[in-house]
Motif scaffolding. Structure first.
Motif, PDB file in Angstrom:
ATOM      1  N   SER A   9       0.848  -1.192   0.000  1.00 31.16           N
ATOM      2  CA  SER A   9       0.000   0.000   0.000  1.00 31.16           C
ATOM      3  C   SER A   9       0.885   1.243   0.000  1.00 31.16           C
ATOM      4  CB  SER A   9      -0.886   0.011   1.244  1.00 31.16           C
ATOM      5  OG  SER A   9      -1.791  -1.061   1.213  1.00 31.16           O
ATOM      6  N   VAL A 125      -8.501   1.957   3.801  1.00 30.40           N
ATOM      7  CA  VAL A 125      -7.258   1.175   3.788  1.00 30.40           C
ATOM      8  C   VAL A 125      -6.360   1.603   4.943  1.00 30.40           C
ATOM      9  CG1 VAL A 125      -5.127   0.722   2.493  1.00 30.40           C
ATOM     10  CG2 VAL A 125      -7.344   0.622   1.327  1.00 30.40           C
ATOM     11  N   ILE A 129      -5.049  -0.858   7.899  1.00 31.61           N
ATOM     12  CA  ILE A 129      -3.615  -1.024   8.149  1.00 31.61           C
ATOM     13  C   ILE A 129      -3.314  -0.719   9.612  1.00 31.61           C
ATOM     14  CG2 ILE A 129      -1.331  -0.031   7.705  1.00 31.61           C
ATOM     15  CD1 ILE A 129      -2.216   0.254   4.743  1.00 31.61           C
ATOM     16  N   GLU A 130      -3.861   0.368  10.117  1.00 28.19           N
ATOM     17  CA  GLU A 130      -3.605   0.751  11.513  1.00 28.19           C
ATOM     18  C   GLU A 130      -4.132  -0.306  12.482  1.00 28.19           C
ATOM     19  OE1 GLU A 130      -1.678   2.646  14.258  1.00 28.19           O
ATOM     20  OE2 GLU A 130      -1.573   3.204  12.153  1.00 28.19           O
ATOM     21  N   ARG A 132      -4.435  -3.436  11.982  1.00 28.63           N
ATOM     22  CA  ARG A 132      -3.742  -4.727  11.840  1.00 28.63           C
ATOM     23  C   ARG A 132      -2.238  -4.665  12.096  1.00 28.63           C
ATOM     24  NH1 ARG A 132      -6.838  -7.624   6.767  1.00 28.63           N
ATOM     25  NH2 ARG A 132      -8.920  -7.552   7.702  1.00 28.63           N
ATOM     26  N   ASP A 135       2.583   0.550  10.433  1.00 34.65           N
ATOM     27  CA  ASP A 135       3.755   0.559   9.554  1.00 34.65           C
ATOM     28  C   ASP A 135       4.467  -0.792   9.536  1.00 34.65           C
ATOM     29  OD1 ASP A 135       3.143   3.195   9.064  1.00 34.65           O
ATOM     30  OD2 ASP A 135       4.848   4.015  10.188  1.00 34.65           O
ATOM     31  N   LEU A 137       3.161  -3.716   9.709  1.00 33.73           N
ATOM     32  CA  LEU A 137       2.418  -4.584   8.788  1.00 33.73           C
ATOM     33  C   LEU A 137       2.799  -4.282   7.337  1.00 33.73           C
ATOM     34  CD1 LEU A 137      -0.020  -6.629   8.323  1.00 33.73           C
ATOM     35  CD2 LEU A 137      -1.378  -4.550   7.977  1.00 33.73           C
ATOM     36  N   VAL A 138       2.882  -3.016   7.001  1.00 28.74           N
ATOM     37  CA  VAL A 138       3.221  -2.610   5.628  1.00 28.74           C
ATOM     38  C   VAL A 138       4.631  -3.074   5.271  1.00 28.74           C
ATOM     39  CG1 VAL A 138       3.590  -0.624   4.105  1.00 28.74           C
ATOM     40  CG2 VAL A 138       1.632  -0.652   5.670  1.00 28.74           C
TER      41      VAL A 138
END
Length: 177
Positions: A9, A125, A129-130, A132, A135, A137-138
């Motif tokens: 992402s 999105v 992301i937050e 799960r 940063d 995770l990304v």
């Protein structure tokens, strides 16, 4: 040809897909995240809606590839079984599947992710992301994608600069024709 632009992402998949299509008239940009936003209630069921829309996108891109035209697919896919669905769709249409992982260094990726233009899709999105892992995770997903590229023999394109990335994509497409 189905040109699948995969990547974390914020790396620039949608931006590069639109720019690539603009340079190749007749190319369909099949942006699943945009299609997802056409479904009522998608914000509350992002994952479920995504699966339903992914099946729709497969049918649409298979039909479009069958006309002899190209499709560019900006879509984060980490699961090999999901990738195989798109490879099979291209094959069913008599088209070539070209998988590419777009990459940038972490110190470029995270500011790009957090600084991208806010839309209803990017807001959802960002929330997911937050929830799960943020940063971390990304960055973990970025490494998974690079491993996926290695295992599948896909090219990795540096997406730091849009113009250089577009040249690299055009060169890949030309080499696979």
């Amino acid at each position: 040809m189905l040109l699948h632009l995969n990547g974390p992402s914020g790396v620039g998949k949608s931006t590069l897909a639109r720019a690539h299509a603009a340079r190749h008239p007749g190319t369909l940009v099949c942006d699943i995240d945009e299609l997802r936003s056409w479904v009522s209630g998608w914000e509350e069921d992002f994952v479920g809606t995504g699966e339903a829309v992914r099946a729709t996108a497969l049918a649409m891109l298979t039909a479009y590839l069958g006309t002899g035209r190209d499709v560019v697919l900006p879509q984060l896919i980490v699961t090999p079984a999901q990738v195989e669905r798109f490879e099979a769709a291209a094959a069913a249409a008599g088209a070539t599947y070209v998988g590419v992982v777009l990459d940038v260094a972490p110190d470029v990726l995270l500011p790009r992710l957090h600084g991208r233009t806010r839309t209803p899709v990017t807001d959802v999105v960002a929330r997911i992301i937050e929830e799960r892992g943020g940063d971390d995770l990304v960055l973990e997903g970025r490494l998974q994608l690079l491993d996926l590229a290695r295992r599948h023999g896909w090219d990795v394109v540096d997406a730091t600069g849009c113009d250089a990335a577009l040249v690299a994509l055009s060169d890949l497409v030309a080499a696979r024709r």
